[in-house]
Design a protein around this motif. Sequence first.
Motif, PDB file in Angstrom:
ATOM      1  N   THR A 180       0.845  -1.199   0.000  1.00 21.44           N
ATOM      2  CA  THR A 180       0.000   0.000   0.000  1.00 21.44           C
ATOM      3  C   THR A 180       0.882   1.251   0.000  1.00 21.44           C
ATOM      4  O   THR A 180       2.075   1.185   0.277  1.00 21.44           O
ATOM      5  CB  THR A 180      -0.909   0.113   1.255  1.00 21.44           C
ATOM      6  N   MET A 181       0.229   2.381  -0.266  1.00 20.79           N
ATOM      7  CA  MET A 181       0.918   3.667  -0.121  1.00 20.79           C
ATOM      8  C   MET A 181       0.443   4.382   1.147  1.00 20.79           C
ATOM      9  O   MET A 181       0.663   5.591   1.298  1.00 20.79           O
ATOM     10  CB  MET A 181       0.691   4.545  -1.349  1.00 20.79           C
ATOM     11  N   GLY A 182      -0.222   3.648   2.047  1.00 28.34           N
ATOM     12  CA  GLY A 182      -0.651   4.262   3.304  1.00 28.34           C
ATOM     13  C   GLY A 182      -1.917   5.077   3.156  1.00 28.34           C
ATOM     14  O   GLY A 182      -2.629   4.958   2.169  1.00 28.34           O
TER      15      GLY A 182
ATOM     16  N   GLY B  13     -10.879  -0.076   2.154  1.00 26.19           N
ATOM     17  CA  GLY B  13     -10.454  -0.893   1.007  1.00 26.19           C
ATOM     18  C   GLY B  13      -9.163  -1.631   1.335  1.00 26.19           C
ATOM     19  O   GLY B  13      -9.021  -2.839   1.103  1.00 26.19           O
ATOM     20  N   HIS B  14      -8.210  -0.901   1.913  1.00 29.97           N
ATOM     21  CA  HIS B  14      -6.952  -1.530   2.337  1.00 29.97           C
ATOM     22  C   HIS B  14      -7.214  -2.552   3.440  1.00 29.97           C
ATOM     23  O   HIS B  14      -6.637  -3.639   3.447  1.00 29.97           O
ATOM     24  CB  HIS B  14      -5.988  -0.479   2.903  1.00 29.97           C
ATOM     25  N   LEU B  15      -8.081  -2.158   4.391  1.00 30.64           N
ATOM     26  CA  LEU B  15      -8.300  -3.031   5.557  1.00 30.64           C
ATOM     27  C   LEU B  15      -8.916  -4.363   5.121  1.00 30.64           C
ATOM     28  O   LEU B  15      -8.612  -5.408   5.684  1.00 30.64           O
ATOM     29  CB  LEU B  15      -9.171  -2.342   6.609  1.00 30.64           C
TER      30      LEU B  15
ATOM     31  N   PHE C 186      -4.187  -7.578  -4.121  1.00 35.63           N
ATOM     32  CA  PHE C 186      -4.392  -6.271  -4.754  1.00 35.63           C
ATOM     33  C   PHE C 186      -5.881  -6.013  -4.933  1.00 35.63           C
ATOM     34  O   PHE C 186      -6.671  -6.949  -5.028  1.00 35.63           O
ATOM     35  CB  PHE C 186      -3.709  -6.236  -6.128  1.00 35.63           C
ATOM     36  N   GLY C 187      -6.250  -4.728  -5.023  1.00 32.35           N
ATOM     37  CA  GLY C 187      -7.649  -4.365  -5.207  1.00 32.35           C
ATOM     38  C   GLY C 187      -7.991  -4.199  -6.681  1.00 32.35           C
ATOM     39  O   GLY C 187      -7.178  -3.709  -7.464  1.00 32.35           O
ATOM     40  N   GLU C 188      -9.202  -4.575  -7.036  1.00 37.15           N
ATOM     41  CA  GLU C 188      -9.657  -4.393  -8.418  1.00 37.15           C
ATOM     42  C   GLU C 188      -9.993  -2.936  -8.713  1.00 37.15           C
ATOM     43  O   GLU C 188     -10.259  -2.571  -9.846  1.00 37.15           O
ATOM     44  CB  GLU C 188     -10.876  -5.278  -8.705  1.00 37.15           C
ATOM     45  N   LYS C 189      -9.986  -2.111  -7.679  1.00 35.48           N
ATOM     46  CA  LYS C 189     -10.180  -0.678  -7.917  1.00 35.48           C
ATOM     47  C   LYS C 189      -9.138  -0.193  -8.930  1.00 35.48           C
ATOM     48  O   LYS C 189      -9.435   0.571  -9.828  1.00 35.48           O
ATOM     49  CB  LYS C 189     -10.037   0.068  -6.602  1.00 35.48           C
ATOM     50  N   ASP C 190      -7.901  -0.663  -8.760  1.00 36.01           N
ATOM     51  CA  ASP C 190      -6.830  -0.336  -9.706  1.00 36.01           C
ATOM     52  C   ASP C 190      -6.712  -1.522 -10.660  1.00 36.01           C
ATOM     53  O   ASP C 190      -5.735  -2.274 -10.623  1.00 36.01           O
ATOM     54  CB  ASP C 190      -5.537  -0.081  -8.943  1.00 36.01           C
ATOM     55  N   TYR C 191      -7.731  -1.682 -11.487  1.00 32.65           N
ATOM     56  CA  TYR C 191      -7.858  -2.891 -12.304  1.00 32.65           C
ATOM     57  C   TYR C 191      -6.677  -3.051 -13.266  1.00 32.65           C
ATOM     58  O   TYR C 191      -6.119  -4.131 -13.422  1.00 32.65           O
ATOM     59  CB  TYR C 191      -9.180  -2.832 -13.090  1.00 32.65           C
TER      60      TYR C 191
ATOM     61  N   ILE D 264     -13.871  -4.099  -5.302  1.00 38.92           N
ATOM     62  CA  ILE D 264     -13.772  -2.701  -4.856  1.00 38.92           C
ATOM     63  C   ILE D 264     -14.619  -2.483  -3.605  1.00 38.92           C
ATOM     64  O   ILE D 264     -15.774  -2.912  -3.548  1.00 38.92           O
ATOM     65  CB  ILE D 264     -14.278  -1.756  -5.968  1.00 38.92           C
ATOM     66  N   VAL D 265     -14.052  -1.809  -2.625  1.00 35.63           N
ATOM     67  CA  VAL D 265     -14.812  -1.421  -1.433  1.00 35.63           C
ATOM     68  C   VAL D 265     -15.291   0.022  -1.644  1.00 35.63           C
ATOM     69  O   VAL D 265     -14.504   0.896  -2.025  1.00 35.63           O
ATOM     70  CB  VAL D 265     -13.950  -1.537  -0.161  1.00 35.63           C
ATOM     71  N   ARG D 266     -16.602   0.236  -1.402  1.00 36.11           N
ATOM     72  CA  ARG D 266     -17.229   1.539  -1.665  1.00 36.11           C
ATOM     73  C   ARG D 266     -17.834   2.118  -0.391  1.00 36.11           C
ATOM     74  O   ARG D 266     -18.121   1.370   0.546  1.00 36.11           O
ATOM     75  CB  ARG D 266     -18.360   1.356  -2.696  1.00 36.11           C
TER      76      ARG D 266
ATOM     77  N   ALA E 193     -16.056   4.675  -4.750  1.00 35.94           N
ATOM     78  CA  ALA E 193     -14.941   3.764  -4.466  1.00 35.94           C
ATOM     79  C   ALA E 193     -13.987   4.449  -3.482  1.00 35.94           C
ATOM     80  O   ALA E 193     -13.572   5.592  -3.720  1.00 35.94           O
ATOM     81  CB  ALA E 193     -14.215   3.424  -5.759  1.00 35.94           C
ATOM     82  N   LEU E 194     -13.664   3.766  -2.402  1.00 40.06           N
ATOM     83  CA  LEU E 194     -12.763   4.376  -1.418  1.00 40.06           C
ATOM     84  C   LEU E 194     -11.389   4.574  -2.041  1.00 40.06           C
ATOM     85  O   LEU E 194     -10.925   3.741  -2.813  1.00 40.06           O
ATOM     86  CB  LEU E 194     -12.660   3.496  -0.175  1.00 40.06           C
ATOM     87  N   SER E 195     -10.765   5.684  -1.714  1.00 36.46           N
ATOM     88  CA  SER E 195      -9.430   5.986  -2.229  1.00 36.46           C
ATOM     89  C   SER E 195      -8.768   6.973  -1.273  1.00 36.46           C
ATOM     90  O   SER E 195      -9.443   7.855  -0.729  1.00 36.46           O
ATOM     91  CB  SER E 195      -9.557   6.637  -3.613  1.00 36.46           C
TER      92      SER E 195
HETATM   93  P1  AMP Z   1      -2.812   2.270  -2.734  1.00 35.88           P
HETATM   94  O1  AMP Z   1      -2.474   2.516  -1.316  1.00 35.88           O
HETATM   95  O2  AMP Z   1      -3.776   3.255  -3.299  1.00 35.88           O
HETATM   96  O3  AMP Z   1      -1.595   2.055  -3.598  1.00 35.88           O
HETATM   97  O4  AMP Z   1      -3.599   0.893  -2.768  1.00 35.88           O
HETATM   98  C1  AMP Z   1      -3.071  -0.263  -2.198  1.00 35.88           C
HETATM   99  C2  AMP Z   1      -3.935  -1.430  -2.575  1.00 35.88           C
HETATM  100  O5  AMP Z   1      -5.261  -1.225  -2.088  1.00 35.88           O
HETATM  101  C3  AMP Z   1      -4.037  -1.631  -4.093  1.00 35.88           C
HETATM  102  O6  AMP Z   1      -4.023  -3.012  -4.371  1.00 35.88           O
HETATM  103  C4  AMP Z   1      -5.371  -1.024  -4.395  1.00 35.88           C
HETATM  104  O7  AMP Z   1      -5.984  -1.546  -5.547  1.00 35.88           O
HETATM  105  C5  AMP Z   1      -6.155  -1.397  -3.164  1.00 35.88           C
HETATM  106  N1  AMP Z   1      -7.314  -0.530  -3.005  1.00 35.88           N
HETATM  107  C6  AMP Z   1      -7.330   0.829  -2.968  1.00 35.88           C
HETATM  108  N2  AMP Z   1      -8.597   1.291  -2.861  1.00 35.88           N
HETATM  109  C7  AMP Z   1      -9.397   0.203  -2.827  1.00 35.88           C
HETATM  110  C8  AMP Z   1     -10.813   0.013  -2.740  1.00 35.88           C
HETATM  111  N3  AMP Z   1     -11.666   1.025  -2.649  1.00 35.88           N
HETATM  112  N4  AMP Z   1     -11.279  -1.257  -2.745  1.00 35.88           N
HETATM  113  C9  AMP Z   1     -10.427  -2.312  -2.841  1.00 35.88           C
HETATM  114  N5  AMP Z   1      -9.093  -2.197  -2.918  1.00 35.88           N
HETATM  115  C10 AMP Z   1      -8.581  -0.961  -2.927  1.00 35.88           C
END
Ligand code: AMP
Length: 279
Positions: free
Chosen positions: A29-31, A36-38, A146-151, A175-177, A183-185
């Motif tokens: 993750t990037m923190g 979504g991360h959890l 990995f999350g499908e959010k970043d498909y 994706i967690v919303r 979509a959580l981000s």
């Molecule tokens: P990031 O910290 O944004 O680089 O994301 C780390 C991981 O969490 C990646 O695999 C993302 O695809 C996943 N991720 C981020 N947002 C979501 C989300 N809303 N639902 C599911 N996975 C997510």
Amino acid sequence: MKLISTVKEMQGMANEVRMHGKIISFVPTMGALHDGHLRLISEGRRRGDILVVSIFVNPIQFAPNEDLNKYPRNLDGDLEKIKDLGVDVVFNPITEEIYPEGFQTYVEVKVLQEYLCGLFRPEHFKGVATVVLKLFNIVKPHVALFGEKDYQQLKIIQRMVKDLNLEVEIKGFLIVRDKNGLALSSRNSYLSSDEMERAFSVSKALSEIKKEFDKGIRDTKTIIEAGGKTLREVGITNIDYLEICDPETLKRKELAEDGDLVAVGVRLGGARLIDNIRL
Ligand code: AMP
């Protein structure tokens, strides 16, 4: 939960764990962690004996004009959020640990990076693939989540693993919303409350497109127009892409089929939002 910040210590621990025949699961993750991360972390807990979460804001996946400097960072908050999730190791290196002076080796997944986000962020996926490969060599996971959010990122990593014969299993998760469908981000924190209201229309646009498909319409231009309208209605006009593509090759389609990917990338205020849905 052990905090590790050096490559040497992380690799040493991974070697030791592997020597004892234990399975390492890994969530990069990037923190600025959110649900979504959890979710990925909870899934990771079930899939390994030792669960490693990395928190590293990877500079080489940001273009000079992008948000590297303002990207949200909150290590203490992140550690608090995951303290009860059974994480064994948090790998949190500083930039120089991952990219010491003289660093000059990159990995690129040539074709998949040419579509969707790649068209608007030309160096992005090279930076992603490179850091993920490095993290795999440092954490030595058996399985990575990995999350499908970043498909597109998920597909690129799967391709890299296959092409380079990496011995790690890649698993993707839905994706967690939030309750409004957004979509959580980590980047949602850039949105003002007004922008947040409008951002709900991004997932709504995808649902509208799916509705058209479910009515039996197959011409992608016609179907997509329904989504475009939803975005324009709330003043989202900065649309990088809104398209229907093959879920494996990511090539744009003219006729939609079951299982196709509908992907969207927009700019709203200071944020770039992406989302996707399957038909
Ligand atoms: P990031 O910290 O944004 O680089 O994301 C780390 C991981 O969490 C990646 O695999 C993302 O695809 C996943 N991720 C981020 N947002 C979501 C989300 N809303 N639902 C599911 N996975 C997510």
